[in-house]
Design a protein around this motif. Structure first.
Motif, PDB file in Angstrom:
ATOM      1  N   UNK B 150     -19.110  -2.120  -4.518  1.00 57.94           N
ATOM      2  CA  UNK B 150     -18.704  -1.040  -3.614  1.00 57.94           C
ATOM      3  C   UNK B 150     -19.790  -0.718  -2.591  1.00 57.94           C
ATOM      4  N   UNK B 151     -21.053  -0.991  -2.949  1.00 54.86           N
ATOM      5  CA  UNK B 151     -22.131  -0.660  -2.019  1.00 54.86           C
ATOM      6  C   UNK B 151     -22.964  -1.874  -1.619  1.00 54.86           C
ATOM      7  N   UNK B 152     -22.451  -3.064  -1.880  1.00 59.60           N
ATOM      8  CA  UNK B 152     -23.251  -4.264  -1.603  1.00 59.60           C
ATOM      9  C   UNK B 152     -22.448  -5.319  -0.846  1.00 59.60           C
ATOM     10  N   UNK B 548     -21.439  11.717   7.025  1.00 58.48           N
ATOM     11  CA  UNK B 548     -21.858  10.370   7.417  1.00 58.48           C
ATOM     12  C   UNK B 548     -23.369  10.246   7.411  1.00 58.48           C
ATOM     13  N   UNK B 549     -24.060  11.322   7.709  1.00 65.38           N
ATOM     14  CA  UNK B 549     -25.520  11.256   7.750  1.00 65.38           C
ATOM     15  C   UNK B 549     -26.137  11.050   6.374  1.00 65.38           C
ATOM     16  N   UNK B 550     -25.322  11.176   5.364  1.00 69.37           N
ATOM     17  CA  UNK B 550     -25.832  10.934   4.016  1.00 69.37           C
ATOM     18  C   UNK B 550     -25.629   9.479   3.582  1.00 69.37           C
ATOM     19  N   UNK B 551     -25.052   8.694   4.471  1.00 67.50           N
ATOM     20  CA  UNK B 551     -24.870   7.275   4.174  1.00 67.50           C
ATOM     21  C   UNK B 551     -25.853   6.443   4.988  1.00 67.50           C
ATOM     22  N   UNK B 552     -26.515   5.516   4.323  1.00 67.07           N
ATOM     23  CA  UNK B 552     -27.513   4.673   4.982  1.00 67.07           C
ATOM     24  C   UNK B 552     -27.204   3.213   4.687  1.00 67.07           C
ATOM     25  N   UNK B 553     -27.051   2.434   5.744  1.00 67.88           N
ATOM     26  CA  UNK B 553     -26.870   0.996   5.575  1.00 67.88           C
ATOM     27  C   UNK B 553     -28.232   0.316   5.724  1.00 67.88           C
ATOM     28  N   UNK B 554     -28.659  -0.370   4.682  1.00 66.74           N
ATOM     29  CA  UNK B 554     -29.932  -1.097   4.750  1.00 66.74           C
ATOM     30  C   UNK B 554     -29.637  -2.584   4.886  1.00 66.74           C
ATOM     31  N   UNK B 565     -32.326  -2.997  -4.903  1.00 70.94           N
ATOM     32  CA  UNK B 565     -31.050  -2.288  -4.873  1.00 70.94           C
ATOM     33  C   UNK B 565     -31.081  -1.121  -5.861  1.00 70.94           C
ATOM     34  N   UNK B 566     -31.550  -1.397  -7.076  1.00 73.95           N
ATOM     35  CA  UNK B 566     -31.617  -0.333  -8.081  1.00 73.95           C
ATOM     36  C   UNK B 566     -32.537   0.790  -7.628  1.00 73.95           C
ATOM     37  N   UNK B 567     -33.682   0.421  -7.054  1.00 71.91           N
ATOM     38  CA  UNK B 567     -34.642   1.437  -6.631  1.00 71.91           C
ATOM     39  C   UNK B 567     -34.027   2.350  -5.567  1.00 71.91           C
ATOM     40  N   UNK B 568     -33.340   1.776  -4.615  1.00 70.10           N
ATOM     41  CA  UNK B 568     -32.750   2.601  -3.560  1.00 70.10           C
ATOM     42  C   UNK B 568     -31.546   3.399  -4.069  1.00 70.10           C
ATOM     43  N   UNK B 569     -30.806   2.825  -4.992  1.00 71.80           N
ATOM     44  CA  UNK B 569     -29.720   3.609  -5.602  1.00 71.80           C
ATOM     45  C   UNK B 569     -30.312   4.855  -6.261  1.00 71.80           C
ATOM     46  N   UNK B 581     -26.104   1.803   1.255  1.00 70.80           N
ATOM     47  CA  UNK B 581     -25.212   0.651   1.268  1.00 70.80           C
ATOM     48  C   UNK B 581     -26.096  -0.537   1.636  1.00 70.80           C
ATOM     49  N   UNK B 582     -25.876  -1.669   0.980  1.00 66.20           N
ATOM     50  CA  UNK B 582     -26.761  -2.806   1.210  1.00 66.20           C
ATOM     51  C   UNK B 582     -26.030  -3.936   1.915  1.00 66.20           C
ATOM     52  N   UNK B 583     -26.682  -4.447   2.932  1.00 70.39           N
ATOM     53  CA  UNK B 583     -26.186  -5.666   3.555  1.00 70.39           C
ATOM     54  C   UNK B 583     -27.335  -6.658   3.482  1.00 70.39           C
ATOM     55  N   UNK B 584     -27.112  -7.765   2.809  1.00 70.98           N
ATOM     56  CA  UNK B 584     -28.191  -8.724   2.682  1.00 70.98           C
ATOM     57  C   UNK B 584     -27.695 -10.112   3.059  1.00 70.98           C
ATOM     58  N   UNK B 585     -28.614 -10.932   3.588  1.00 71.46           N
ATOM     59  CA  UNK B 585     -28.208 -12.295   3.922  1.00 71.46           C
ATOM     60  C   UNK B 585     -27.873 -13.053   2.639  1.00 71.46           C
ATOM     61  N   UNK B 586     -28.478 -12.639   1.534  1.00 68.37           N
ATOM     62  CA  UNK B 586     -28.143 -13.164   0.207  1.00 68.37           C
ATOM     63  C   UNK B 586     -28.911 -12.340  -0.811  1.00 68.37           C
ATOM     64  N   UNK B 587     -28.394 -12.293  -2.031  1.00 68.47           N
ATOM     65  CA  UNK B 587     -29.190 -11.667  -3.086  1.00 68.47           C
ATOM     66  C   UNK B 587     -30.221 -12.701  -3.522  1.00 68.47           C
ATOM     67  N   UNK B 588     -31.461 -12.275  -3.618  1.00 64.84           N
ATOM     68  CA  UNK B 588     -32.496 -13.260  -3.904  1.00 64.84           C
ATOM     69  C   UNK B 588     -33.351 -12.830  -5.085  1.00 64.84           C
ATOM     70  N   UNK B 589     -34.237 -13.700  -5.503  1.00 62.10           N
ATOM     71  CA  UNK B 589     -35.252 -13.372  -6.495  1.00 62.10           C
ATOM     72  C   UNK B 589     -36.411 -14.334  -6.298  1.00 62.10           C
ATOM     73  N   UNK B 590     -37.441 -14.193  -7.111  1.00 65.20           N
ATOM     74  CA  UNK B 590     -38.649 -14.974  -6.854  1.00 65.20           C
ATOM     75  C   UNK B 590     -38.395 -16.476  -6.943  1.00 65.20           C
ATOM     76  N   UNK B 591     -37.591 -16.879  -7.908  1.00 62.87           N
ATOM     77  CA  UNK B 591     -37.349 -18.312  -8.067  1.00 62.87           C
ATOM     78  C   UNK B 591     -36.644 -18.885  -6.837  1.00 62.87           C
TER      79      UNK B 591
END
Lengths: 519, 602
Positions: B150-152, B548-554, B565-569, B581-591
């Motif tokens: 819903x937010x990703x 609307x001002x309480x919604x932030x798209x990162x 994502x968890x930290x910002x939630x 709300x998150x928009x990412x080019x992809x979900x990533x991790x260190x690997x």
């Protein structure tokens, strides 16, 4: 530990790499700071340790959930999506593709199979398109009634026209017949994916202006489009010269050349730019595309003189020497194996070829199959160690893993035995005996062997921990006795089997009047 | 600390519309090739496609068989072939080989290539060179926003990271701009824009251009989302390099969640995973066992109620509750299984020691011990990717205080990987001696050089210097804690790293949103080497509702992690009832970051 190496032998697949790294560093912190850090308590919060309460909690949950399984699994006709840790949801696209792939050679048979399998029903009996809802009908203005909220409903306050014209005709069909678009208009049209002739930009000035417009718009696709045009219509010297002062465009050209595999032009470009190291690396990279080991070896030879950094040069030389070795070892061992006369190959057939494996894997291999060979042979571990200047720690770790896997405990023993000038023997491990113990444990060493090495661990706490973890009862008991720690011994009594020799030993100690317990 | 739905939380926009839009576009494109056809799908597009369509939708539009695009001759006997691919050169070569083989065999078929999310001119060039331009028709499926939650929203473009941050190719910037344009068309304009990073700035400018060109579309729309924040991944590599310990992040590190799924189960989606997962996904792993055990007990109690039921009650139970209980049972077994494998794996690799080392690196203490730990890690060959990750973490956090001399064999090809890591700024090797003077002398030597371009090069390598320690101090990333950090009741975003470290990316976002500008952050921006790339843009007219001002798209360019994502939630819930709300080019991790840097054969 050496999971990586063992994996190589179990799966037969090449593993990533042998790793070694040296680090130098400058310290700029004081001892006091560090102590303060390590004494602070906040990093105790959670441990991933076997003995944790958490794990028993998890096991308990598992039991509870499993106990319900019979009841839950009695019928399978529910409409929940079936998923598992290993599979895609049944009926999904990814799943269907796997089916096509699996059945493509005998598609008729495959179909029959599909139909007969119950869970595939969604595939076999596809719902007839009752009301073929299509997007084009939608754009004619009719919307489908019912539960499906149409696009125009959803966009009630946005005019739907913003999508319809774009979708109405594929972008490619927009032809551009006008000839006098300005550079900036041209670039804008290119960004929209419209076909747009660049042929009229003939003077260098026009071409460069076009490029600069593209760069200032930031769209890499357009920058590349212009570069393709420039590459075709300019001599490479002029192209290179102009790009040298246009770094963004230059990076795009380099990436483009890499992608289409125009290695020759790429090397020319690096040569022109005097980027010698990139030139060398780029040339070296080619070896990845050469499958044949001899050809690869010959290719690597051509890399040796290239202008790498001093450090990299040594790697390249080693890479060549290593592959040369591997080719010799491979030929020899393949022969030995097929002849069937050598015990080690009969008992432990090779799972994969040693060609192109990293150095440490090669060392493991050599410790596994060629451990006793004299230093003079190419395949002997000692020879590898010398040739590639493998540090002691790395050597011992690898040899230990290999010999432990073969359960050659005498070799393991010899690995850590040193004689001083007086002829006394002493046990020494450059990697620390706690590591030795862990590696032995992972290779299922018997308790007597483990015990011997646990005893060699210097730090008493570590020793006690390891002994407890690996159930080396005698070591635990003796250590408690030496520490005069009656309480701990008493606590340990509950962990040994009732009526066992260990229990007797503990009882004897506990009732002994010789020991002055500290608690 | 479960995050139940809070009544005071602002309502999230309905992103399912994006799925419908993508599906409708695809159907439209399939109809452009009327009649029966076989569909070849690129492997990377399969999971995203699964999320918006299914086999029967494809069948309804006369797709006969489905194939994966792979380097094998096609066995299809259909008269029409449709290819659904990413715009990649190797795909073009594959298609060309099929078409040319048909030509050679005197066979005529219809071919259509659908590029997703857009086509590239380089691809068309290959089609032209291979002599099949015109034989195949090309289309674009502008599917670039996949709602994973819903937010990703994910663009599912993992290659963005390598293409931009390693190769410097800006090909995806237009895709990002188009996606933002689509969002503003659907959900209204964004009154407040912030960003940091070179790519962020370019994407923002291109997006603005687009809006101006298609002026009027968003005019008069009331904004639904009050703020947008764009951030480049290279502003904060450190966070992405850390081991994750919040549940969803840990599951991703261990099993690799792909497109919201974990080798099958839809762990990421609320409608599939149900409550079990939503309640624990953002939790520190240490809280998960207790939660699952509570759930297991509840479930058992629910089932036990059936004892002593009469027939009517039993009927009721079966018809009304059983299905839900079964679903819950399945999910519970799934998560218990996941936890078990995680524990097994983590115990095996001395996770505890690893985490301790990472925390020491983040804090900048005990560097010698950490360094020797990493050295040993490498010697033991635990995992090449892990070793690389730790080296990068050491290198960035220490910025030259620790000099890695990568002196021997990391498997021969890794020479190329190291070179890539250095270029991307993931490894910052410093010459011995005073770093600053060394760099200065390098620059002055180049000034006399004829090639002006090299100076920019020298400066860009200068820009790659990481100032992590100084930034960490300025932004207070290492919380001072007396006593133990209670992970059950987190007090700040640091909980996602066991209380040891506040993710840099999230801290920057927090600070800027608080100030509603970069004011007072000049020094941080300078240390991030982003002086020219930190921007804000506020519209004057104030039509934005307080809701609307309480919604932030990162927007994360180059990927974001589940930990972020968890930290910002958490931040959204903690501070002023906001929702990210998150928009990412992809979900990533260190690997994934490390793997993106390795070289494989062409």
């Amino acid at each position: 530990t050496t999971t990586g190496l063992i994996l190589f032998f179990q799966s037969g697949r090449p593993l990533g790499a042998g790793v070694r790294l040296g680090m130098g560093l400058r310290m700029n912190r004081t001892k006091g700071d560090e102590e303060e850090y390590w004494n602070s308590s906040k990093f105790k919060a959670f441990t991933f340790d076997d003995e944790d309460d958490e794990l028993s909690q998890l096991k308990e949950s598992k039991r509870a959930v499993n106990s319900l399984r019979d009841f839950v699994d009695d019928d399978d006709d529910d409409d929940l999506e079936r998923v598992s840790w290993s599979g895609e949801p049944v009926g999904s696209i990814s799943w269907s593709i796997k089916e096509t792939a699996g059945n493509s050679s005998s598609s008729h048979e495959g179909r029959e199979q599909l139909k007969s399998r119950n869970s595939f029903s969604s595939y076999a009996q596809l719902p007839k398109p009752t009301s073929t809802y299509s997007l084009s009908s939608f754009f004619r203005g009719r919307t489908r009634p019912g539960s499906f909220q149409s696009l125009s409903d959803a966009l009630s306050d946005t005019p739907a026209k913003s999508y319809a014209p774009e979708l109405g005709r594929p972008k490619g069909e927009y032809r551009d017949y006008s000839n006098d678009w300005s550079p900036s208009d041209t670039v804008r049209r290119l960004r929209k994916g419209k076909v747009c002739s660049l042929e009229r930009f003939r003077s260098l000035q026009d071409k460069l202006q076009l490029l600069e417009e593209a760069v200032s718009m930031h769209d890499g696709n357009v920058i590349t489009a212009v570069l393709i045009f420039l590459k075709r219509t300019l001599s490479k010297e002029i192209l290179f010269r102009e790009l040298e002062v246009r770094q963004v465009a230059l990076r795009h050209l380099i990436h483009f050349l890499k992608e289409i595999g125009d290695q020759k032009l790429l090397l020319d470009l690096f040569r022109f730019l005097d980027r010698t190291e990139e030139l060398a690396l780029s040339h070296y990279r080619e070896h990845l595309n050469i499958q044949d080991p001899d050809k690869r070896k010959e290719f690597l030879k051509t890399c040796i003189g290239l202008p790498f950094s001093a450090e990299d040069s040594a790697h390249i030389q080693d890479h060549y020497t290593l592959l040369e070795r591997q080719i010799i070892i491979e030929a020899n061992d393949r022969h030995l194996e097929s002849a069937g006369q050598t015990e080690i190959f009969r008992k432990h057939p090779r799972k994969a070829s040693i060609l192109n494996m990293p150095l440490v894997t090669t060392l493991f291999y050599s410790c596994f199959y060629h451990y006793t060979e004299a230093e003079g042979t190419f395949s002997s571990p000692v020879n590898l160690k010398k040739t590639f200047k493998i540090p002691d720690k790395q050597y011992v770790l690898t040899a230990l893993a290999a010999r432990a896997k073969l359960r050659a405990w005498n070799d393991v023993d010899a690995l850590f035995t040193t004689k001083n000038w007086l002829g006394y023997t002493k046990k020494r491990a450059p990697i620390g005996f706690h590591r030795v113990v862990e590696i032995l444990h992972k290779n299922n060493a018997p308790v007597q062997i483990l015990q011997e090495y646990v005893n060699l661990v210097e730090d008493v706490d570590t020793k006690l921990n390891l002994a407890t973890k690996f159930k080396c009862h005698d070591v635990v008991i003796d250590t408690c006795r030496d520490l005069k720690d009656r309480q701990q011994l008493l606590a340990y009594r509950s962990k040994v089997d009732k009526g066992s020799a260990e229990e007797e030993k503990i009882d004897a100690l506990l009732s002994s009047s010789q020991i002055r317990w500290k608690n | 600390m479960a995050f139940p739905h809070r009544p005071d939380a602002p309502e999230l926009p309905d992103f399912s519309m994006l799925k419908r839009l993508a599906r409708d576009q695809l159907i439209y494109l399939l109809e452009q090739l009327p009649g029966k056809k076989d569909l070849f799908i690129e492997a990377d597009l399969m999971s995203p496609l699964d999320r918006i369509a299914n086999v029967s939708i494809l069948k309804q539009h006369e797709v006969d068989k489905l194939y994966k695009v792979e380097n094998k001759p096609a066995l299809s006997s259909s008269e029409q072939l449709c290819f659904l691919v990413r715009p990649r050169i190797k795909n073009m070569r594959y298609i060309a080989s099929l078409v040319n083989a048909d030509k050679l065999a005197g066979r005529t078929r219809k071919y259509k290539v659908i590029f997703s999310p857009q086509k590239f001119y380089a691809c068309e060039m290959v089609l032209e060179e291979e002599g099949i331009y015109g034989d195949v028709s090309c289309d674009e499926w502008a599917f670039s926003l996949l709602p994973l939650d819903v937010d990703l929203l994910s663009m599912e473009l993992p290659e963005f990271f390598r293409d931009y941050f390693l190769e410097g190719d800006q090909r995806w910037i237009n895709t990002v701009a188009q996606a933002l344009h689509l969002l503003s068309t659907l959900y209204g304009p964004f009154p407040n824009c912030y960003g940091i990073g070179r790519c962020a700035k370019m994407a923002y400018e291109l997006w603005r251009n687009l809006e101006e060109e298609e002026d009027g579309e968003t005019k008069g729309r009331r904004p639904e989302i009050g703020h947008i924040f764009l951030l480049d991944r290279d502003v904060d590599f450190v966070t992405a390099l850390c081991s994750q310990v919040v549940y969803e992040g840990l599951v991703d590190d261990t099993f690799r969640i792909k497109c919201g799924k974990c080798h099958g189960p839809l762990l990421g989606t609320s409608h599939m995973a149900g409550l079990v997962f939503n309640e624990i996904r953002n939790e520190h792993f240490s809280n998960v066992f207790g939660f699952l055990s509570q759930k297991a007990r509840n479930l058992q109690a629910q089932y036990d109620r059936r004892r002593g039921m009469d027939i009517k009650q039993m009927k009721n139970f079966v018809s009304q509750e059983l299905k839900g209980l079964k679903q819950e049972h399945r999910l519970l077994s799934l998560h218990i299984g996941a936890c078990e494998s995680i524990m097994k794996k983590k115990t095996k690799q001395d996770f505890q020691e690893l985490i301790k080392t990472e925390h020491a690196l983040l804090e900048g203490f005990n560097i010698r011990e950490s360094t020797s730990y990493i050295e040993e890690h490498i010697d033991r060959q635990v995992s090449p990717i892990e070793s690389l990750r730790l080296m990068c973490l050491l290198s960035i956090t220490e910025n030259g205080d620790a000099r890695c001399s990568l002196d021997t064999h990391y498997g021969p090809e890794h020479l190329l990987t190291f070179s890539n890591l250095r270029r991307a700024g993931l490894l910052t090797e410093q010459a011995p001696g005073d770093t600053l003077t060394a760099v200065e002398s390098k620059v002055s030597k180049l000034v006399t050089d004829k090639a002006a371009g090299k100076i920019t090069d020298a400066f860009s390598s200068l820009a790659k210097r990481s100032n992590f320690r100084a930034i960490s101090k300025k932004l207070n990333l290492i919380p001072r804690v007396d006593g133990e950090y209670d992970l059950k009741v987190p007090r700040d975003m640091a909980y996602v790293f066991s209380g040891a470290y506040v993710p840099l990316s999230c801290r920057i976002i927090e600070q800027v949103l608080e100030r509603r500008s970069w004011q007072g952050l000049d020094e941080v921006v300078r240390l991030l080497n982003c002086s020219d790339f930190a921007f804000t843009d506020m519209t004057k007219e104030d039509k934005a509702s307080s809701e609307s001002l309480r919604l932030i798209l990162v927007v994360f360019l180059g990927g974001c992690t589940f930990s972020e994502i968890s930290a910002l939630r958490f931040l959204g819930r903690e501070k002023g009832k906001r929702e990210f709300i998150f928009l990412t080019t992809a979900v990533t991790n260190s690997a994934r970051l490390m793997e993106a840097m390795s070289e494989v054969k062409a």
